[in-house]
Design a protein around this motif. Sequence first.
Motif, PDB file in Angstrom:
ATOM      1  N   ASP A  82      43.213  33.702  36.644  1.00 58.43           N
ATOM      2  CA  ASP A  82      43.460  32.864  37.554  1.00 58.43           C
ATOM      3  C   ASP A  82      44.307  33.511  38.879  1.00 58.43           C
ATOM      4  O   ASP A  82      44.761  33.008  39.346  1.00 58.43           O
ATOM      5  N   ASN A  83      44.306  34.987  38.484  1.00 62.50           N
ATOM      6  CA  ASN A  83      45.273  35.567  39.808  1.00 62.50           C
ATOM      7  C   ASN A  83      44.801  36.988  39.975  1.00 62.50           C
ATOM      8  O   ASN A  83      43.916  37.414  38.789  1.00 62.50           O
ATOM      9  N   ILE A  84      45.158  37.679  40.693  1.00 60.96           N
ATOM     10  CA  ILE A  84      45.148  39.273  40.958  1.00 60.96           C
ATOM     11  C   ILE A  84      46.265  39.803  40.120  1.00 60.96           C
ATOM     12  O   ILE A  84      47.470  39.603  40.725  1.00 60.96           O
ATOM     13  N   GLY A  85      45.900  40.753  39.338  1.00 62.59           N
ATOM     14  CA  GLY A  85      46.971  41.560  38.502  1.00 62.59           C
ATOM     15  C   GLY A  85      46.988  42.986  38.773  1.00 62.59           C
ATOM     16  O   GLY A  85      48.042  43.708  38.737  1.00 62.59           O
ATOM     17  N   ILE A  86      45.731  43.554  39.255  1.00 60.58           N
ATOM     18  CA  ILE A  86      46.020  45.032  39.673  1.00 60.58           C
ATOM     19  C   ILE A  86      45.561  45.048  41.171  1.00 60.58           C
ATOM     20  O   ILE A  86      44.746  44.533  41.646  1.00 60.58           O
ATOM     21  N   THR A  87      46.453  45.805  41.757  1.00 58.41           N
ATOM     22  CA  THR A  87      46.109  46.013  43.436  1.00 58.41           C
ATOM     23  C   THR A  87      46.128  47.711  43.649  1.00 58.41           C
ATOM     24  O   THR A  87      46.646  48.388  42.587  1.00 58.41           O
ATOM     25  N   GLN A  88      45.696  48.081  44.613  1.00 54.97           N
ATOM     26  CA  GLN A  88      45.892  49.146  45.172  1.00 54.97           C
ATOM     27  C   GLN A  88      47.340  49.545  45.880  1.00 54.97           C
ATOM     28  O   GLN A  88      47.998  48.482  46.299  1.00 54.97           O
ATOM     29  N   ASN A  89      47.966  50.515  45.676  1.00 53.86           N
ATOM     30  CA  ASN A  89      49.173  51.004  46.134  1.00 53.86           C
ATOM     31  C   ASN A  89      49.314  50.664  47.760  1.00 53.86           C
ATOM     32  O   ASN A  89      50.351  49.926  48.202  1.00 53.86           O
ATOM     33  N   GLY A  90      48.122  50.855  48.566  1.00 58.50           N
ATOM     34  CA  GLY A  90      48.120  50.562  49.903  1.00 58.50           C
ATOM     35  C   GLY A  90      48.031  49.125  50.290  1.00 58.50           C
ATOM     36  O   GLY A  90      48.055  48.822  51.264  1.00 58.50           O
ATOM     37  N   PRO A  92      49.333  45.854  48.084  1.00 63.98           N
ATOM     38  CA  PRO A  92      49.727  45.147  46.937  1.00 63.98           C
ATOM     39  C   PRO A  92      49.862  43.652  47.311  1.00 63.98           C
ATOM     40  O   PRO A  92      50.038  43.071  46.184  1.00 63.98           O
ATOM     41  N   GLN A  93      49.753  43.129  48.497  1.00 66.36           N
ATOM     42  CA  GLN A  93      49.835  41.654  48.929  1.00 66.36           C
ATOM     43  C   GLN A  93      48.937  40.777  48.088  1.00 66.36           C
ATOM     44  O   GLN A  93      49.523  39.759  47.676  1.00 66.36           O
ATOM     45  N   PRO A  94      47.586  40.941  47.797  1.00 69.70           N
ATOM     46  CA  PRO A  94      47.032  39.912  46.867  1.00 69.70           C
ATOM     47  C   PRO A  94      47.404  39.958  45.585  1.00 69.70           C
ATOM     48  O   PRO A  94      47.212  38.776  44.860  1.00 69.70           O
ATOM     49  N   GLY A  95      48.361  40.511  44.906  1.00 69.66           N
ATOM     50  CA  GLY A  95      48.720  40.678  43.639  1.00 69.66           C
ATOM     51  C   GLY A  95      49.832  39.566  43.664  1.00 69.66           C
ATOM     52  O   GLY A  95      50.576  39.277  44.037  1.00 69.66           O
ATOM     53  N   ASP A  96      49.497  38.983  42.255  1.00 73.40           N
ATOM     54  CA  ASP A  96      50.590  37.850  41.929  1.00 73.40           C
ATOM     55  C   ASP A  96      50.483  37.607  40.420  1.00 73.40           C
ATOM     56  O   ASP A  96      50.235  36.722  39.789  1.00 73.40           O
ATOM     57  N   SER A 102      54.138  40.086  42.131  1.00 79.89           N
ATOM     58  CA  SER A 102      54.146  41.345  41.657  1.00 79.89           C
ATOM     59  C   SER A 102      52.908  41.673  41.249  1.00 79.89           C
ATOM     60  O   SER A 102      51.671  40.976  41.001  1.00 79.89           O
ATOM     61  N   SER A 103      52.312  43.185  40.982  1.00 79.66           N
ATOM     62  CA  SER A 103      51.194  43.555  40.576  1.00 79.66           C
ATOM     63  C   SER A 103      51.267  45.018  39.950  1.00 79.66           C
ATOM     64  O   SER A 103      52.310  45.467  39.930  1.00 79.66           O
ATOM     65  N   LEU A 104      50.080  45.108  39.204  1.00 76.17           N
ATOM     66  CA  LEU A 104      50.064  46.554  38.408  1.00 76.17           C
ATOM     67  C   LEU A 104      49.303  47.360  39.575  1.00 76.17           C
ATOM     68  O   LEU A 104      48.242  46.915  40.004  1.00 76.17           O
ATOM     69  N   ALA A 105      49.850  48.842  39.868  1.00 79.00           N
ATOM     70  CA  ALA A 105      49.059  49.491  40.613  1.00 79.00           C
ATOM     71  C   ALA A 105      47.878  50.388  39.949  1.00 79.00           C
ATOM     72  O   ALA A 105      48.066  50.867  38.878  1.00 79.00           O
ATOM     73  N   GLN A 133      36.152  43.886  41.858  1.00 81.57           N
ATOM     74  CA  GLN A 133      36.739  44.426  43.139  1.00 81.57           C
ATOM     75  C   GLN A 133      38.272  44.171  43.078  1.00 81.57           C
ATOM     76  O   GLN A 133      38.911  43.275  42.546  1.00 81.57           O
ATOM     77  N   GLN A 134      38.987  44.914  44.079  1.00 83.12           N
ATOM     78  CA  GLN A 134      40.596  44.884  44.014  1.00 83.12           C
ATOM     79  C   GLN A 134      40.894  43.664  44.489  1.00 83.12           C
ATOM     80  O   GLN A 134      42.020  43.128  44.396  1.00 83.12           O
ATOM     81  N   THR A 135      40.091  42.626  45.083  1.00 81.04           N
ATOM     82  CA  THR A 135      40.415  41.282  45.532  1.00 81.04           C
ATOM     83  C   THR A 135      40.099  40.269  44.604  1.00 81.04           C
ATOM     84  O   THR A 135      40.173  39.092  44.718  1.00 81.04           O
TER      85      THR A 135
END
Length: 159
Positions: A82-90, A92-96, A102-105, A133-135
């Motif tokens: 139900d959310n984005i846990g992994i994002t790119q370092n550049g 991170p905004q979509p992560g929660d 917060s998110s994991l890089a 995909q990252q989103t």
Amino acid sequence: MRLTALNTCDNTALSRPLPVRHVTVPPHDHRTVRFTVTPDDLARAGPYRLVAAVGHPAAGSAQAGGSALSTVPLRELAQAYDNIGITQNGNPQPGDIDGAQSSLAAEGLAAAGVRRGGTVTAGGFTFALPEPQQTDRDNAVADGQTSRWPAGRPAWACW
């Protein structure tokens, strides 16, 4: 005696028709009636309220009954994402992952040998990581879900 089972989130009924039982109860006596409810594969996962009602045509609108809550588990953990846990370092905004943005890089996970679509073993369990995909949503926040997990094995998880 009639039993109904409705999903408490959207009022949908279990897919399988529920039984109606005709029971004769002599005056000043009692009977116990048991129902077994087995949802089929089309039943929506989530909480259900089971309501038993008993009445008699000669009694008019008088009825008696009771209710209970039960849960149809998710068939796979991925259904709870139900959310984005992994994002790119550049980006991170979509992560929660935790409700605090917060998110994991992905880069940090890769440096530790963890890659999307791969597996991780921890605590005696092997987890298959999603390959979105990252989103895309790739994480489940604990909120009382119940899942039959791992898929196809007789184990249950509730978080």
